[in-house]
Design an enzyme around this catalytic site. Structure first.
Site, short mmCIF file in Angstrom:
data_model
loop_
_atom_site.label_atom_id
_atom_site.label_comp_id
_atom_site.label_asym_id
_atom_site.label_seq_id
_atom_site.Cartn_x
_atom_site.Cartn_y
_atom_site.Cartn_z
N HIS A 1 0.72 -1.26 0.08
CA HIS A 1 0.06 -0.01 0.08
C HIS A 1 0.78 1.27 0.00
CE1 HIS A 1 -3.60 -2.26 0.47
NE2 HIS A 1 -3.45 -2.70 1.65
N ASP B 1 -3.07 -10.40 -2.34
CA ASP B 1 -3.66 -9.78 -1.29
C ASP B 1 -4.91 -9.28 -1.33
OD1 ASP B 1 -2.53 -8.31 1.58
OD2 ASP B 1 -4.14 -7.33 0.87
N ASP C 1 -5.12 -12.34 3.38
CA ASP C 1 -6.37 -11.71 4.08
C ASP C 1 -7.42 -12.02 3.08
OD1 ASP C 1 -4.88 -10.11 2.28
OD2 ASP C 1 -4.91 -8.67 3.82
ZN ZN Z 1 -4.24 -6.83 2.91
#
Ligand code: ZN
Length: 366
Positions: free
Chosen positions: A142, A179, A267
């Site tokens: 990110h 992810d 996740d």
């Molecule tokens: Zn994540």
């Protein structure tokens, strides 16, 4: 030749701030008795513990690595950001972005996390290892060049790519991000470039809320070299495999990279507190197997997985173990204790058909 596993206990010592789950403590938000941010050391440490307990770590080339140097960091991040980060870290820690608190020494730990990715990419690019897994923490996908967010403080994978390119070890790289959240940092760093194909397979409308659309395909020279595949919440094993088989793998084959790097978050698992997808340990095993096969086809097997998110303390270790089994080809296994429970909770055939149609629509629009 072997599969490398890069880790460092110090990465588990990165500490977030005063949060209860993702909420700052204060007002009506009571501190949690145990833990703070969902990005805490346990998921990662327990993965390392599990591979030790089963003996899989004995079949891997367990390595440590030096921290990424300032020169490496400066290829991706401006000095203004690095200076502010270092100063705050030296002063005891704080928060420079959004949901990215760090404690004293956080700068050095983040540089070490990036260093694990750098060393893994280097060892695979030079042929010292067949492939590798970097248990980096804090995560990186990110992080924008000048703005940390989503628990990510440095762009680990981009730092590793830039180092490999600067040494002439790799020219063309695919970053496949599975992810559950959009890899907005990696996308932003390579949005104008055609030498790094960025693919993000994520839950639609999760995090960040304002990025990750299929329409965002890159800009200028980078047009066509960014691919977002936002999947509706509730997608499970079948949807992930369909996306891999119909879009991701053909895109990798067509790009013909020198190396494949996976931003490996867990996740998207069915029990993750920050995702609403239904992937299982088998999903990660099978995606790893498929991308390993792709690496064999196009780049002599050069494949590096770099750890990103994944917040189920109990289940991430099993997803990670399955991934490492597929990556290394080892038959040392840790049977998935949730396999049966999650199998019966996969999407209905009707919803799977809808998800496949959504993915096919993306494929038609490419
Ligand atoms: Zn994540």
């Amino acid at each position: 030749m072997a599969t490398g596993f890069f880790w460092d206990e110090k990465c588990f010592w990165h500490a977030g701030g005063n949060y209860s789950f993702t909420l700052p403590i204060g007002g009506h938000v009571q501190p949690l008795a145990a833990g703070g941010l969902p990005e805490n050391p346990e998921t990662k440490r327990r993965l390392k513990n599990l591979i030790d307990v089963t003996g899989l770590s004995g079949a891997l080339d367990m390595r440590q690595a030096p921290a990424a140097t300032r020169t490496m960091l400066e290829r991706v991040h401006p000095n203004s950001y690095l200076d502010a980060f270092k100063d705050m870290s030296d002063a005891g820690g704080g928060e420079l972005g959004r949901r990215t608190p760090f404690a004293a020494g956080g700068y050095e730990i983040a540089a070490l996390s990036a260093g694990l990715a750098v060393a893994a990419v280097d060892a695979v690019a030079t042929g010292a290892l067949d492939n590798a897994y970097a248990l980096s923490r804090p995560p990186g996908h990110h992080c924008l060049p000048d703005f940390p967010n989503g628990f990510c403080l440095l762009a680990n994978i981009a730092i590793a790519i830039e180092e490999a390119q600067s040494k002439g070890l790799a020219k063309r790289v695919v970053v496949l991000d599975w992810d559950v959240h959009h890899g907005n940092g990696t996308e932003a760093i390579y949005y104008d470039r055609d030498d790094v194909l960025t693919i993000s397979l994520h839950q639609e409308g999760n995090y960040p809320l304002d990025t990750g659309a299929f329409a965002d395909r890159g800009r200028g020279a980078g047009a066509g070299y960014n691919l977002n595949l936002p999947l509706p919440a509730g997608g499970g094993h079948t949807a992930y495999m369909h996306a891999m088989d119909t879009i991701v793998l053909p895109q990798i084959d067509a790009f013909a990279p020198d190396m494949i790097i996976v931003a490996c978050g867990f996740d998207a698992s069915a029990v993750d507190p920050l995702g609403r997808m239904l992937a299982t340990a088998k999903t990660f095993r099978d995606m790893t197997g498929r991308v390993k096969d792709a690496a064999q086809r196009v780049c002599d097997g050069r494949l590096v997985l770099v750890h990103e998110g994944g917040y189920s303390e109990v289940y991430v270790p099993f997803c990670g173990h399955a991934t490492l089994e597929a990556l290394s080809g080892s038959d040392i296994t840790a049977p998935d204790p949730l396999a049966q429970a999650l199998e019966v909770r996969q999407p209905s055939p009707r919803f799977d058909a809808f998800l496949k149609a959504e993915i096919d629509r993306f494929a038609q629009d490419l």
